[in-house]
Design a protein around this motif. Structure first.
Motif, PDB file in Angstrom:
ATOM      1  N   SER A  82       0.878  -1.263  -0.081  1.00 34.12           N
ATOM      2  CA  SER A  82       0.007  -0.041   0.158  1.00 34.12           C
ATOM      3  C   SER A  82       0.841   1.329  -0.027  1.00 34.12           C
ATOM      4  CB  SER A  82      -0.923   0.026   1.257  1.00 34.12           C
ATOM      5  OG  SER A  82       0.072   0.159   2.296  1.00 34.12           O
ATOM      6  N   PHE A  84       0.613   5.633   0.784  1.00 33.32           N
ATOM      7  CA  PHE A  84      -0.142   6.804   1.541  1.00 33.32           C
ATOM      8  C   PHE A  84      -0.094   8.009   0.894  1.00 33.32           C
ATOM      9  CE2 PHE A  84      -1.553   8.614   5.480  1.00 33.32           C
ATOM     10  CZ  PHE A  84      -2.330   7.532   6.135  1.00 33.32           C
ATOM     11  N   PHE A  86      -0.413  11.812   2.130  1.00 41.28           N
ATOM     12  CA  PHE A  86      -0.669  12.553   3.562  1.00 41.28           C
ATOM     13  C   PHE A  86      -1.326  14.000   3.483  1.00 41.28           C
ATOM     14  CE2 PHE A  86       2.716   9.660   3.767  1.00 41.28           C
ATOM     15  CZ  PHE A  86       2.947   8.946   4.881  1.00 41.28           C
ATOM     16  N   SER A  90       3.959  15.539   2.956  1.00 40.53           N
ATOM     17  CA  SER A  90       5.040  14.821   3.445  1.00 40.53           C
ATOM     18  C   SER A  90       5.947  14.557   2.327  1.00 40.53           C
ATOM     19  CB  SER A  90       4.671  13.888   4.374  1.00 40.53           C
ATOM     20  OG  SER A  90       3.993  14.106   5.533  1.00 40.53           O
ATOM     21  N   LEU A  91       6.272  15.529   1.426  1.00 40.52           N
ATOM     22  CA  LEU A  91       7.342  15.057   0.256  1.00 40.52           C
ATOM     23  C   LEU A  91       8.680  15.031   1.123  1.00 40.52           C
ATOM     24  CD1 LEU A  91       6.128  17.159  -2.544  1.00 40.52           C
ATOM     25  CD2 LEU A  91       5.646  14.636  -1.837  1.00 40.52           C
ATOM     26  N   PHE A  92       9.663  14.238   0.467  1.00 42.18           N
ATOM     27  CA  PHE A  92      11.189  14.231   0.916  1.00 42.18           C
ATOM     28  C   PHE A  92      11.670  15.501   0.633  1.00 42.18           C
ATOM     29  CE2 PHE A  92      10.570   9.635  -0.322  1.00 42.18           C
ATOM     30  CZ  PHE A  92      10.093   9.461   0.625  1.00 42.18           C
ATOM     31  N   LYS A  95      14.650  15.931  -1.768  1.00 51.85           N
ATOM     32  CA  LYS A  95      14.713  15.346  -3.007  1.00 51.85           C
ATOM     33  C   LYS A  95      13.799  16.169  -4.108  1.00 51.85           C
ATOM     34  CE  LYS A  95      15.794  10.894  -1.507  1.00 51.85           C
ATOM     35  NZ  LYS A  95      16.955  10.495  -1.930  1.00 51.85           N
ATOM     36  N   GLU A 103      11.960   7.345  -5.605  1.00 56.21           N
ATOM     37  CA  GLU A 103      12.651   6.663  -4.569  1.00 56.21           C
ATOM     38  C   GLU A 103      12.139   5.168  -4.294  1.00 56.21           C
ATOM     39  OE1 GLU A 103      15.229   7.796  -2.953  1.00 56.21           O
ATOM     40  OE2 GLU A 103      15.135   6.349  -1.687  1.00 56.21           O
ATOM     41  N   SER A 104      10.789   4.994  -4.204  1.00 58.85           N
ATOM     42  CA  SER A 104      10.420   3.874  -3.743  1.00 58.85           C
ATOM     43  C   SER A 104      11.005   2.518  -5.005  1.00 58.85           C
ATOM     44  CB  SER A 104       8.921   3.565  -3.559  1.00 58.85           C
ATOM     45  OG  SER A 104       8.391   4.029  -4.880  1.00 58.85           O
ATOM     46  N   ILE A 106      13.619   2.827  -6.769  1.00 63.22           N
ATOM     47  CA  ILE A 106      14.917   2.615  -6.664  1.00 63.22           C
ATOM     48  C   ILE A 106      15.245   1.841  -5.522  1.00 63.22           C
ATOM     49  CG2 ILE A 106      17.360   3.750  -6.202  1.00 63.22           C
ATOM     50  CD1 ILE A 106      15.963   6.070  -7.790  1.00 63.22           C
ATOM     51  N   VAL A 108      13.057   0.523  -2.900  1.00 63.58           N
ATOM     52  CA  VAL A 108      12.344  -0.868  -2.084  1.00 63.58           C
ATOM     53  C   VAL A 108      12.459  -1.716  -3.390  1.00 63.58           C
ATOM     54  CG1 VAL A 108       9.953  -1.539  -1.576  1.00 63.58           C
ATOM     55  CG2 VAL A 108      11.006   0.663  -0.898  1.00 63.58           C
ATOM     56  N   ARG A 152       4.005   9.908  -5.975  1.00 71.30           N
ATOM     57  CA  ARG A 152       4.795   9.093  -5.439  1.00 71.30           C
ATOM     58  C   ARG A 152       4.092   7.631  -4.957  1.00 71.30           C
ATOM     59  NH1 ARG A 152       7.384  11.443   0.103  1.00 71.30           N
ATOM     60  NH2 ARG A 152       5.116  11.283   0.639  1.00 71.30           N
ATOM     61  N   ALA A 156       4.890   3.597  -6.122  1.00 71.67           N
ATOM     62  CA  ALA A 156       5.036   2.737  -5.077  1.00 71.67           C
ATOM     63  C   ALA A 156       4.732   1.193  -5.451  1.00 71.67           C
ATOM     64  CB  ALA A 156       4.685   3.045  -3.784  1.00 71.67           C
TER      65      ALA A 156
ATOM     66  N   SER B 122       7.052  13.245  10.147  1.00 76.11           N
ATOM     67  CA  SER B 122       6.535  12.869   8.865  1.00 76.11           C
ATOM     68  C   SER B 122       7.429  12.471   7.748  1.00 76.11           C
ATOM     69  CB  SER B 122       5.608  14.089   8.255  1.00 76.11           C
ATOM     70  OG  SER B 122       6.392  15.193   7.935  1.00 76.11           O
ATOM     71  N   GLN B 123       8.644  12.959   7.692  1.00 74.75           N
ATOM     72  CA  GLN B 123       9.593  12.213   6.740  1.00 74.75           C
ATOM     73  C   GLN B 123       9.741  10.745   6.733  1.00 74.75           C
ATOM     74  OE1 GLN B 123      11.462  14.377   4.153  1.00 74.75           O
ATOM     75  NE2 GLN B 123       9.591  15.679   4.701  1.00 74.75           N
ATOM     76  N   SER B 129       5.798   4.530   4.636  1.00 76.36           N
ATOM     77  CA  SER B 129       4.794   4.379   3.926  1.00 76.36           C
ATOM     78  C   SER B 129       4.720   3.713   2.606  1.00 76.36           C
ATOM     79  CB  SER B 129       3.747   5.599   4.003  1.00 76.36           C
ATOM     80  OG  SER B 129       4.264   6.348   2.783  1.00 76.36           O
ATOM     81  N   ILE B 130       5.975   3.972   1.844  1.00 74.12           N
ATOM     82  CA  ILE B 130       6.193   3.360   0.472  1.00 74.12           C
ATOM     83  C   ILE B 130       6.979   2.181   0.661  1.00 74.12           C
ATOM     84  CG2 ILE B 130       6.039   5.277  -0.977  1.00 74.12           C
ATOM     85  CD1 ILE B 130       8.960   5.602  -0.743  1.00 74.12           C
ATOM     86  N   GLN B 145      19.067  15.092   5.468  1.00 68.76           N
ATOM     87  CA  GLN B 145      18.576  16.279   6.002  1.00 68.76           C
ATOM     88  C   GLN B 145      19.374  16.863   7.206  1.00 68.76           C
ATOM     89  OE1 GLN B 145      14.256  16.802   5.886  1.00 68.76           O
ATOM     90  NE2 GLN B 145      14.036  15.091   4.220  1.00 68.76           N
TER      91      GLN B 145
END
Ligand SMILES: Nc1ncnc2c1ncn2[C@@H]1O[C@H](COP(=O)(O)OP(=O)(O)O)[C@@H](O)[C@H]1O
Ligand SMILES: [Mg+2]
Lengths: 246, 223
Positions: A82, A84, A86, A90-92, A95, A103-104, A106, A108, A152, A156, B122-123, B129-130, B145
């Motif tokens: 799954s 999410f 938000f 809640s972006l990185f 990046k 990101e996921s 690469i 995960v 994002r 995923a 949250s980061q 979450s992913i 960071q």
């Protein structure tokens, strides 16, 4: 495809989710509505194991987990099924939009970097951000950030995307562009569970609406049933109030 | 006896002292590198609250922050070899580097930990979450960071470490302070000798302070 049984969550003595059971089919769009403080966010967060349930069983696609006997490996496997979106994006922060989305893939899924970046680019183009690939979140508007957030989540590779009030933090001017992206996803039969106060969106897009109150699922049905012909008094009262506001 | 200030002596002493600046900087650079690695490990152990080890880490940090660097250096160089044979062959230069890194790692661990804890929760959640693991999240999102936040204070510790290398002369390391001391006792020009060495430290520190500001400027522009 998603099956939740006897899911309970307590924060100390406070029971927030009370033995929740529900199922979601592949391609189904489920909207969860209900007053604030009734456990909607907690439910979504439990599905993604951002919150550890007190008891219960969660199955998403091939991953299954029992709250009483979970292992670190099960948690990661469940989370891979799954993603999410938000309320506060809640972006990185370190990046770019493109890197956020890739990101996921690469990290995960171990997709080769070039391939991951081109997949990510295609997704960002799809959500209308072709111009913003190399921009950092701090330089994007709220609406753009949330579209990156959705991109994002799309990248995923999970079975389902969980949305927790994705438009609640947005200035009104950005709400429509985010809802448009979500509607597009719904048309493509992306399985999603959406917590929202956007009743119009629920009416138009949902296959099923769940009304939650006080840690229970009070009632669920088609938008038609829930909005025009609710069975329970509490649903009736909530829907009446909610529709009036919009 | 009062003697007059001898500028000529200082000018002649400078190049002699500068030959030993290399040893000083070598100690500071190696010391900082090892301190950074140790500090990162300590900080992560404390952030992830790893059973047992986290308490050892706290004890370590408490000890090295709670006792003077000079005492730690003496303990390491003069004390330990008496009952731990592996320390017997250790030369003063190595001992100084080890002592400096142990001491500064304790302080640096705390500023790295504070920087990590300062990154919005949250980061981490977004990473999880992913499907990322906590370790992947640390490496790819949180530490990059946090390093931006921690850099100014870590640079301060580096500058502090350069100055602290002067204590290595008490172990007999032939660094810039030791040389100044030697020259002073042979010429009896204590004021000029120590003024000369002070000026050298000062210029070096000003140089690294400039680098610190440049680095901060670049980091702030990054995103
Ligand atoms: N981390 C937490 N610790 C303690 N109580 C919490 C925590 N998160 C949520 N709650 C409580 O759980 C209840 C449900 O919250 P939430 O799931 O956020 O509701 P909703 O999303 O429906 O508004 C609220 O009473 C809230 O105060
Ligand atoms: Mg909520």
């Amino acid at each position: 495809m998603i099956s939740v049984s006897q899911l309970s969550k307590k924060f100390g003595d406070l029971a927030v989710l009370k033995e929740i059971d529900f199922e979601v089919a592949k391609g189904e769009i489920v909207v969860i509505i209900g007053p604030s403080g009734t456990g909607k966010s907690t439910l979504l967060r439990c599905l993604n194991y951002l919150e550890t349930p007190t008891t219960g069983n969660i199955t998403i696609g091939p991953a299954s987990i029992d709250a009483l006997s979970h292992k670190a490996k099960d948690i990661t496997e469940l989370r891979k099924q799954s993603s999410f979106v938000f309320q506060n994006y809640s972006l990185f922060a370190n990046k770019t939009a493109l890197q956020n989305v890739a990101e996921s893939l690469i990290t995960v899924w171990k997709v080769p970097k070039q391939e991951a970046l081109s997949t990510a680019e295609a997704i960002l183009v799809k959500v209308g951000l072709a111009e913003k690939l190399n921009v950092y979140p701090s330089q994007l508007s709220g609406g753009q950030q949330q579209r990156v957030g959705i991109a994002r989540a799309m990248a995923a590779k999970g079975e389902v995307i969980l949305f927790d009030e994705p438009t609640s933090a947005l200035d009104p001017e950005w709400v429509d562009e985010v809802l448009a992206v979500m509607k597009q996803l719904a048309l493509e039969k992306q399985t999603m569970i959406v917590v929202t106060h956007e009743m119009q969106f629920a009416k138009e897009v949902a296959d099923r609406v769940i009304f939650m109150e006080d840690g229970y699922i009070v009632e669920q049905g088609t938008p038609q049933q829930i909005f025009s012909n609710p069975e329970h008094e509490r649903t009736k009262a909530f829907v009446k109030r909610a529709l009036k506001q919009h | 006896m009062q003697s007059s200030f001898d500028l000529q002596y200082i000018i002649e002493l400078m190049p002699i002292l500068l030959k030993y600046l290399g040893v000083t900087m070598e100690m500071a650079l190696w010391g900082f590198l090892f301190a950074l690695i140790l500090a990162l490990g300590l900080a992560l152990v404390r952030v992830f609250k790893i059973a047992f080890i986290q308490h050892l880490a706290s004890l370590y940090i408490s000890f090295f922050r709670g006792t003077p660097l000079l005492v730690q250096l003496f303990l390491l160089y003069y004390g330990f070899p008496q009952f731990m044979p592996i320390f017997v062959g250790m030369d003063a230069f190595t001992a100084a580097i080890i002592g400096l890194s142990l001491h500064f790692s304790a302080y640096m661990a705390e500023s790295i930990r504070a920087a990590i804890l300062g990154i919005d929760k949250s980061q981490m959640e977004a990473c999880l979450s992913i499907g990322m693991t906590r370790l992947q999240a640390m490496k790819r999102v949180i530490l990059p960071q946090a390093s931006r936040v921690a850099t100014p204070s870590l640079m301060n510790y580096f500058i502090d470490m350069i100055k602290s290398t002067s204590l290595a002369f008490t172990l007999g390391v032939a660094e810039i302070m030791a040389k100044a001391q030697m020259e002073a006792s042979s010429s009896f020009k204590f004021f000029e000798s120590f003024l000369a060495v002070a000026v050298i430290y000062w210029v070096v520190v000003i140089f690294f302070t400039r680098i610190q500001h440049l680095l901060e400027y670049k980091l702030n522009k990054a995103y």
